[in-house]
Scaffold this motif. Structure first.
Motif, PDB file in Angstrom:
ATOM      1  N   GLN A   1       1.296  -1.595   0.040  1.00  0.00           N
ATOM      2  CA  GLN A   1      -0.028  -0.529   0.109  1.00  0.00           C
ATOM      3  C   GLN A   1       0.880   1.014   0.440  1.00  0.00           C
ATOM      4  O   GLN A   1       0.286   2.546  -0.430  1.00  0.00           O
ATOM      5  CB  GLN A   1      -0.635   0.338   2.055  1.00  0.00           C
ATOM      6  CG  GLN A   1      -2.108  -0.886   1.375  1.00  0.00           C
ATOM      7  CD  GLN A   1      -2.441  -0.829   2.459  1.00  0.00           C
ATOM      8  OE1 GLN A   1      -2.070   0.026   3.700  1.00  0.00           O
ATOM      9  NE2 GLN A   1      -3.817  -1.819   3.078  1.00  0.00           N
ATOM     10  N   SER A   2       2.129   1.173   0.627  1.00  0.00           N
ATOM     11  CA  SER A   2       3.044   2.862   0.587  1.00  0.00           C
ATOM     12  C   SER A   2       3.870   2.485  -0.582  1.00  0.00           C
ATOM     13  O   SER A   2       4.387   2.454  -1.555  1.00  0.00           O
ATOM     14  CB  SER A   2       3.954   2.173   2.124  1.00  0.00           C
ATOM     15  OG  SER A   2       4.973   2.480   1.290  1.00  0.00           O
ATOM     16  N   GLN A   3       3.368   4.328  -0.634  1.00  0.00           N
ATOM     17  CA  GLN A   3       4.534   4.748  -1.532  1.00  0.00           C
ATOM     18  C   GLN A   3       5.934   5.391  -1.465  1.00  0.00           C
ATOM     19  O   GLN A   3       6.512   5.412  -1.639  1.00  0.00           O
ATOM     20  CB  GLN A   3       3.605   6.201  -1.983  1.00  0.00           C
ATOM     21  CG  GLN A   3       2.084   6.413  -2.644  1.00  0.00           C
ATOM     22  CD  GLN A   3       2.049   5.291  -3.712  1.00  0.00           C
ATOM     23  OE1 GLN A   3       2.708   5.399  -4.881  1.00  0.00           O
ATOM     24  NE2 GLN A   3       1.089   4.345  -3.514  1.00  0.00           N
ATOM     25  N   ARG A   4       5.760   5.419  -0.022  1.00  0.00           N
ATOM     26  CA  ARG A   4       6.952   6.129   0.243  1.00  0.00           C
ATOM     27  C   ARG A   4       7.438   5.976   2.019  1.00  0.00           C
ATOM     28  O   ARG A   4       7.091   6.465   3.208  1.00  0.00           O
ATOM     29  CB  ARG A   4       6.993   7.550   0.121  1.00  0.00           C
ATOM     30  CG  ARG A   4       8.564   8.256   0.454  1.00  0.00           C
ATOM     31  CD  ARG A   4       8.494   9.368   0.310  1.00  0.00           C
ATOM     32  NE  ARG A   4      10.000  10.165   0.583  1.00  0.00           N
ATOM     33  CZ  ARG A   4      10.684  10.868  -0.269  1.00  0.00           C
ATOM     34  NH1 ARG A   4       9.883  11.514  -0.836  1.00  0.00           N
ATOM     35  NH2 ARG A   4      11.324  12.155   0.686  1.00  0.00           N
TER      36      ARG A   4
ATOM     37  N   GLY B   1      12.769   5.522   1.421  1.00  0.00           N
ATOM     38  CA  GLY B   1      13.233   6.162   0.433  1.00  0.00           C
ATOM     39  C   GLY B   1      14.838   6.549   1.791  1.00  0.00           C
ATOM     40  O   GLY B   1      15.431   7.015   0.286  1.00  0.00           O
TER      41      GLY B   1
ATOM     42  N   LYS C   1      11.133   0.831  -2.803  1.00  0.00           N
ATOM     43  CA  LYS C   1       9.238   1.527  -1.988  1.00  0.00           C
ATOM     44  C   LYS C   1       9.967   1.981  -0.988  1.00  0.00           C
ATOM     45  O   LYS C   1       9.267   2.889  -0.148  1.00  0.00           O
ATOM     46  CB  LYS C   1       9.471  -0.171  -1.504  1.00  0.00           C
ATOM     47  CG  LYS C   1       8.650  -0.905  -1.952  1.00  0.00           C
ATOM     48  CD  LYS C   1       7.142  -0.995  -1.359  1.00  0.00           C
ATOM     49  CE  LYS C   1       5.984  -1.314  -2.836  1.00  0.00           C
ATOM     50  NZ  LYS C   1       5.377   0.343  -2.642  1.00  0.00           N
TER      51      LYS C   1
ATOM     52  N   CYS D   1       7.328  10.432   4.657  1.00  0.00           N
ATOM     53  CA  CYS D   1       7.079   9.253   4.684  1.00  0.00           C
ATOM     54  C   CYS D   1       5.123   8.987   3.984  1.00  0.00           C
ATOM     55  O   CYS D   1       4.880   9.850   5.601  1.00  0.00           O
ATOM     56  CB  CYS D   1       7.885   8.506   5.086  1.00  0.00           C
ATOM     57  SG  CYS D   1       7.525   8.443   7.191  1.00  0.00           S
ATOM     58  N   ASP D   2       4.948   7.657   3.636  1.00  0.00           N
ATOM     59  CA  ASP D   2       3.522   6.687   4.659  1.00  0.00           C
ATOM     60  C   ASP D   2       3.010   6.480   5.581  1.00  0.00           C
ATOM     61  O   ASP D   2       2.429   5.353   6.345  1.00  0.00           O
ATOM     62  CB  ASP D   2       2.954   6.603   3.145  1.00  0.00           C
ATOM     63  CG  ASP D   2       2.950   6.108   2.429  1.00  0.00           C
ATOM     64  OD1 ASP D   2       4.133   5.478   2.799  1.00  0.00           O
ATOM     65  OD2 ASP D   2       2.521   5.885   1.145  1.00  0.00           O
TER      66      ASP D   2
END
Ligand code: NAD
Length: 253
Positions: free
Chosen positions: A19-22, A101, A99, A191-192
């Motif tokens: 689900q995560s972008q960063r 950063g 995935k 970040c998420d």
């Protein structure tokens, strides 16, 4: 939620990464214990044997400087040749895949770099114990040279410029590195998904970064075998062995 089953923890992490972008990794001494580097607060810690030499004492007292170097070389000999563990390799793979950063670390052992995480993706909040620096001009000194000089003269080493040479770590009482603090703030804010791995989360300002990330809307996950003071603030606590929980991600490139 607290998960104590390794398999469930792995499945939950995989779901969160999907689900995560960063994502950002935030590591403490617990990620390196399987590599033979003892952590700070677990029972019988060799780091706790002596009262720490704080920065002002190091600067003001030549005998304290000599003692600091003696201790440094004794500790280095205890884990000479330590190799990255499954946790370090997992984070390196997650960074390589895009995935993750950045890896913010409190560790000084250089094992994230050794695992293949590029230097520009590692934020070392407490410095690096694998080399030394002149406190006056900032010149880098290699430990092998410092040690040879120390063993030859018995005196704490000095730089060509006359400045005191110190392990490139941040001692108690020493200012936090500005650039690293700024970058860690940026990463925690952007970040998420924030993973705090192997830290007792009691050393500030470092332990403030999970809170910053959470306040900015990131999902906060704590991976540790013991309780931490931030468990209640976390979205998810994975209670278990770091290497076992993260091992599937070590091949996720
Ligand atoms: P800490 O010792 O306070 O906490 C480590 C945590 O990791 C503990 O809660 C422990 O239960 C847990 N842990 C240990 N092994 C584990 C494993 N295999 N699986 C799951 N959990 C495990 O460490 P900290 O919070 O990083 O603070 C210590 C300070 O000392 C840091 O600032 C760091 O700079 C320094 N330090 C660094 C190193 C290193 O570079 N490897 C080692 C010791 C101390």
């Amino acid at each position: 939620m607290i998960i104590s089953s390794t398999q469930e923890a792995q499945a939950e992490l995989a779901r969160l990464f999907a689900q995560s972008q960063r994502a950002v990794g935030f590591t403490g001494a617990g990620i390196s214990t399987e590599c033979g580097v003892p952590d700070f607060r677990s029972p019988n810690s060799p780091w706790m044997k002596n009262r720490p030499i704080d920065f002002s004492l190091f600067m003001s007292d030549p005998l304290a400087r000599e003692e600091a170097w003696r201790r440094k070389f004794t500790m280095d000999d205890m884990y000479a040749g330590a190799q990255p563990g499954r946790g370090h390799r997992a984070l390196a793979a997650l960074v390589a895949s895009g995935k993750m950063g950045a890896v913010i670390t409190q560790n000084i052992d250089g094992l994230h770099l050794a695992a293949g995480t590029p230097a520009q993706k590692i934020i070392e909040l407490h410095g690096n114990g694998t080399y030394a620096k002149c406190l006056a001009c900032g010149k880098r000194h290699e430990l092998v040279d410092v040690r040879a000089e120390f063993e030859r003269t018995g005196a704490a080493p000095e730089c060509d410029c006359g400045g005191a040479v110190k392990s490139a770590t941040i001692s108690f009482g020493q200012a936090m590195p500005e650039d690293e603090m700024r970058r860690a703030h940026e990463e925690a804010n952007a970040c998420d998904l924030f993973l705090a791995i192997g830290s007792s989360l009691v050393v500030y300002p470092a332990a403030g970064f999970p809170i910053i990330a959470k306040r900015n809307g990131a999902t906060l996950v704590i991976v540790n075998r013991e309780e931490t003071p931030l468990d209640e603030a976390a979205d998810l606590v994975l209670r278990g062995d770091i290497g076992s929980i993260l091992s599937p991600f070590a091949t996720s490139q």
